[in-house]
Design a protein around this motif. Sequence first.
Motif, mmCIF file in Angstrom:
data_model
loop_
_atom_site.group_PDB
_atom_site.id
_atom_site.type_symbol
_atom_site.label_atom_id
_atom_site.label_comp_id
_atom_site.label_asym_id
_atom_site.label_seq_id
_atom_site.Cartn_x
_atom_site.Cartn_y
_atom_site.Cartn_z
ATOM 1 N N VAL A 101 -5.307 25.758 -11.792
ATOM 2 C CA VAL A 101 -6.326 26.732 -12.225
ATOM 3 C C VAL A 101 -7.557 26.516 -11.365
ATOM 4 C CG1 VAL A 101 -7.794 27.531 -14.104
ATOM 5 C CG2 VAL A 101 -5.441 26.803 -14.581
ATOM 6 N N GLU A 102 -7.905 27.518 -10.557
ATOM 7 C CA GLU A 102 -9.077 27.397 -9.703
ATOM 8 C C GLU A 102 -10.334 27.186 -10.552
ATOM 9 O OE1 GLU A 102 -9.222 29.461 -5.598
ATOM 10 O OE2 GLU A 102 -8.516 30.976 -7.029
ATOM 11 N N LYS A 103 -11.138 26.227 -10.131
ATOM 12 C CA LYS A 103 -12.329 25.889 -10.912
ATOM 13 C C LYS A 103 -13.308 27.055 -11.004
ATOM 14 C CE LYS A 103 -12.334 20.877 -10.278
ATOM 15 N NZ LYS A 103 -13.049 19.691 -9.713
ATOM 16 N N GLU A 104 -13.490 27.749 -9.893
ATOM 17 C CA GLU A 104 -14.505 28.803 -9.870
ATOM 18 C C GLU A 104 -14.047 30.074 -10.576
ATOM 19 O OE1 GLU A 104 -15.730 29.444 -5.875
ATOM 20 O OE2 GLU A 104 -16.556 27.417 -5.624
ATOM 21 N N THR A 105 -12.819 30.520 -10.302
ATOM 22 C CA THR A 105 -12.348 31.802 -10.839
ATOM 23 C C THR A 105 -11.562 31.661 -12.137
ATOM 24 O OG1 THR A 105 -10.261 31.701 -9.609
ATOM 25 C CG2 THR A 105 -12.168 32.669 -8.484
ATOM 26 N N LYS A 106 -11.087 30.428 -12.420
ATOM 27 C CA LYS A 106 -10.237 30.167 -13.593
ATOM 28 C C LYS A 106 -8.914 30.939 -13.535
ATOM 29 C CE LYS A 106 -13.498 27.601 -15.273
ATOM 30 N NZ LYS A 106 -13.383 26.130 -15.166
ATOM 31 N N ILE A 107 -8.530 31.349 -12.320
ATOM 32 C CA ILE A 107 -7.278 32.092 -12.128
ATOM 33 C C ILE A 107 -6.140 31.106 -11.862
ATOM 34 C CG2 ILE A 107 -6.075 33.719 -10.603
ATOM 35 C CD1 ILE A 107 -8.749 35.082 -10.120
ATOM 36 N N LEU A 108 -4.960 31.395 -12.434
ATOM 37 C CA LEU A 108 -3.786 30.559 -12.204
ATOM 38 C C LEU A 108 -3.225 30.842 -10.817
ATOM 39 C CD1 LEU A 108 -1.787 28.517 -13.564
ATOM 40 C CD2 LEU A 108 -0.360 30.493 -14.107
ATOM 41 N N ARG A 109 -3.101 29.805 -9.998
ATOM 42 C CA ARG A 109 -2.543 29.942 -8.661
ATOM 43 C C ARG A 109 -1.543 28.810 -8.431
ATOM 44 N NH1 ARG A 109 -6.544 31.487 -3.993
ATOM 45 N NH2 ARG A 109 -4.666 32.591 -3.330
ATOM 46 N N TYR A 110 -0.982 28.763 -7.249
ATOM 47 C CA TYR A 110 0.073 27.787 -6.964
ATOM 48 C C TYR A 110 -0.145 27.154 -5.592
ATOM 49 C CZ TYR A 110 2.282 30.123 -10.880
ATOM 50 O OH TYR A 110 2.533 30.647 -12.127
ATOM 51 N N VAL A 111 0.240 25.900 -5.500
ATOM 52 C CA VAL A 111 0.167 25.192 -4.230
ATOM 53 C C VAL A 111 1.438 24.366 -4.079
ATOM 54 C CG1 VAL A 111 -1.118 23.271 -5.284
ATOM 55 C CG2 VAL A 111 -1.144 23.579 -2.805
ATOM 56 N N THR A 112 2.011 24.396 -2.896
ATOM 57 C CA THR A 112 3.212 23.599 -2.630
ATOM 58 C C THR A 112 2.841 22.420 -1.746
ATOM 59 O OG1 THR A 112 4.706 25.481 -2.856
ATOM 60 C CG2 THR A 112 5.509 23.578 -1.604
ATOM 61 N N ILE A 113 2.994 21.246 -2.310
ATOM 62 C CA ILE A 113 2.776 20.007 -1.560
ATOM 63 C C ILE A 113 4.016 19.784 -0.700
ATOM 64 C CG2 ILE A 113 2.393 17.525 -1.759
ATOM 65 C CD1 ILE A 113 1.315 18.196 -4.654
ATOM 66 N N ILE A 114 3.818 19.646 0.594
ATOM 67 C CA ILE A 114 4.949 19.471 1.501
ATOM 68 C C ILE A 114 4.621 18.363 2.497
ATOM 69 C CG2 ILE A 114 4.106 21.297 3.048
ATOM 70 C CD1 ILE A 114 7.074 21.961 3.655
ATOM 71 N N PHE A 115 5.564 17.449 2.677
ATOM 72 C CA PHE A 115 5.398 16.405 3.676
ATOM 73 C C PHE A 115 6.751 15.799 3.996
ATOM 74 C CE2 PHE A 115 4.579 14.416 -0.461
ATOM 75 C CZ PHE A 115 5.413 13.303 -0.439
ATOM 76 N N ASP A 116 6.774 14.940 4.975
ATOM 77 C CA ASP A 116 7.974 14.187 5.330
ATOM 78 C C ASP A 116 8.071 13.004 4.375
ATOM 79 O OD1 ASP A 116 9.652 12.130 6.672
ATOM 80 O OD2 ASP A 116 9.658 13.548 8.342
ATOM 81 N N ILE A 117 9.248 12.785 3.774
ATOM 82 C CA ILE A 117 9.353 11.708 2.782
ATOM 83 C C ILE A 117 9.072 10.340 3.380
ATOM 84 C CG2 ILE A 117 10.981 13.003 1.352
ATOM 85 C CD1 ILE A 117 13.170 11.111 2.414
ATOM 86 N N ARG A 118 9.031 10.263 4.703
ATOM 87 C CA ARG A 118 8.689 8.997 5.357
ATOM 88 C C ARG A 118 7.191 8.850 5.581
ATOM 89 N NH1 ARG A 118 13.151 10.337 9.878
ATOM 90 N NH2 ARG A 118 11.922 12.256 9.664
ATOM 91 N N ASP A 119 6.400 9.895 5.271
ATOM 92 C CA ASP A 119 4.948 9.798 5.382
ATOM 93 C C ASP A 119 4.409 8.800 4.360
ATOM 94 O OD1 ASP A 119 4.791 11.667 7.396
ATOM 95 O OD2 ASP A 119 4.394 13.354 6.047
ATOM 96 N N ASP A 120 3.338 8.139 4.706
ATOM 97 C CA ASP A 120 2.707 7.162 3.813
ATOM 98 C C ASP A 120 1.513 7.823 3.137
ATOM 99 O OD1 ASP A 120 1.532 5.049 2.518
ATOM 100 O OD2 ASP A 120 1.586 3.677 4.233
ATOM 101 N N MET A 121 1.707 8.248 1.895
ATOM 102 C CA MET A 121 0.644 8.953 1.177
ATOM 103 C C MET A 121 -0.492 8.028 0.763
ATOM 104 S SD MET A 121 1.651 12.105 1.108
ATOM 105 C CE MET A 121 0.671 12.908 -0.158
#
Length: 605
Positions: free
Chosen positions: A467-487
């Motif tokens: 939920v965007e803080k400013e607009t309070k609208i429901l949106r979506y984000v896809t987290i994508i990375f290489d499983i070998r990345d060090d988060m």
Amino acid sequence: MDANKVADSTRDRLQRLEELRGKPIGSVPFWDVVVITALDSQQKQVYELQISKKLQGGELPLGVKYLVFADPPGAKIGCGGSTLEVLYQLRQQYGKELDNWKVLLIHAGGYSQRLPSASVLGKVFLATPVGSPMWQMLELKLALYMDFPQRMKPGVFLCSSDTVETFECPPRANWFFTQDGFTALAHPSPVSIGTGHGVFILDQSDSVDGVPHDSVEMRECVQFIHKPTVEEMHAKGAVLPQEASTVFLQNTNNAEPLVYTDSAFYFDHQTGNKLLDFYKKNKPLNCELEAYGDFLRPLGPNATDEYVNIAANVCEATSELAPTKTKLFELLKGLPLHVVLLNNSRFYHLGTTAEYLDHLCCNTSFQSELGLSPKVFTAILDKENKASETLHQLPKLSQVHDEVCLMHSVVSSDATIGRRSVVEYGDIGPDVDVGANCIISNCVLEAKNATRCIVPDYTFMHTVAVVEKETKILRYVTIIFDIRDDMKKSLAPNDAGKLRYYGMSLDDVAKCLQKPTPQQLFPSNAQSCSLWNAKLFPLSDDMTTSASVAIEMMKALHAGKKCPVSDDITRVSVADVMSERSTAGMLRFRDELFDKISAAFNLKK
């Protein structure tokens, strides 16, 4: 190790829990209270909502108090501090009633940075391919410890939420959790495993020959050492005699010396009251305490306080750390540490992407002992949207059906799923190719414009409702990375460009995203930089677009092309996602998937 007996005993416990789901526990010995810890009040609300849905859906035994307690605001206090806070909250709310209760305490606070598919909703709610409705780690923990309440007096049994212990448990075995002080589970493990765990040094006087004779035995521990070196284990007598190792290692290819390592432990309420008094005198805590290292190392006749000045395994070594550890050592010094030797057992950790893939897709011992299936509550749909019953009817999976894991998903029969890949809570359409060694979580993948949707090998994808803080609208984000990345790798802002994302330096990533410097991928006030707080992932209006945009971004990075820039594109970090997540939005998608799968199989909800 008799794997068949471990599997039989473990599956029996799982079956008994399955029969209790959605029903009152009645006369079945069970926990009076199940407590789950949370990092903060926001995570607490996320957990409580999911527990409520589980109870409404008949997924948990009834007649049990399921409680969530958050760490207090302020400094990080570690799982040891969380334990003290739980004891305080329980006593505040229930008073002397607590003295009669058997409490299962599951530590689940934290953001699971090494397995981000568990970050948003919590690792205690991680999907597991067993049961109907499909289980999550919470049900698995309840099942694995089914035999403990009948063998214990009122007290607290403490465990972590991302481990699995399988073991043989003969009904007439002489072991229990009824003695004063602490009683811990112990597993025979190679010394290389011991370097990353707690290790028990046993009292040799209560053993006839040092050789295990039963699958479960009770012994006394003279000293507990935490994450020791191999040399320290040998020097302090933690390594088992050669005769004992021979018994354990027969029919295996392992030749390493063995030690007994930790996993979970119990303490009675009298001991809990000691800890509670300590907490009342020292709260609020301003340092991190470990439930294992700081509670168990003071125990036993040979305990020493040499560890109190060591600041390993904490995020920040505050000035109060050593004095607080010292006071805790003085409080617990001399208390006994009883050990339940689970001689026929295995210990598994599921806290990283690599472990999750390996155990669910390739580890046949893990799969056999828990009775796991490569496909649980998943509809494989043909062109007429008719559901196939087994993976064998998915032609492109037939070669490797035992090396994939599909859970609570809809998958087109025209899709390709590579070996050693997990799809959980996914809607995978036609003309989609998922590579090998991938984790696809909470995603909708569709091909567009007659072009196949291709997810490369070693890709992690997880779509989150926010939920965007400013607009309070429901949106979506896809987290994508290489499983070998060090988060978790963190660098100073000046060195941010040296971080690696999908095999590229963040210097190069910044150029592709049309940022003058890599520092502009981070908040202006960032004290440290990691992939966790890098603003890499674009927001979208729906789940399908979100996944598609993420894949296109990844393809552009690989090709060295510049990603489009406009005022309409807002990029967020995983840290942002954690503060703006919509639990209701996540669960609503899973409910919609449930309905779609049920309709495919003509099931009633």
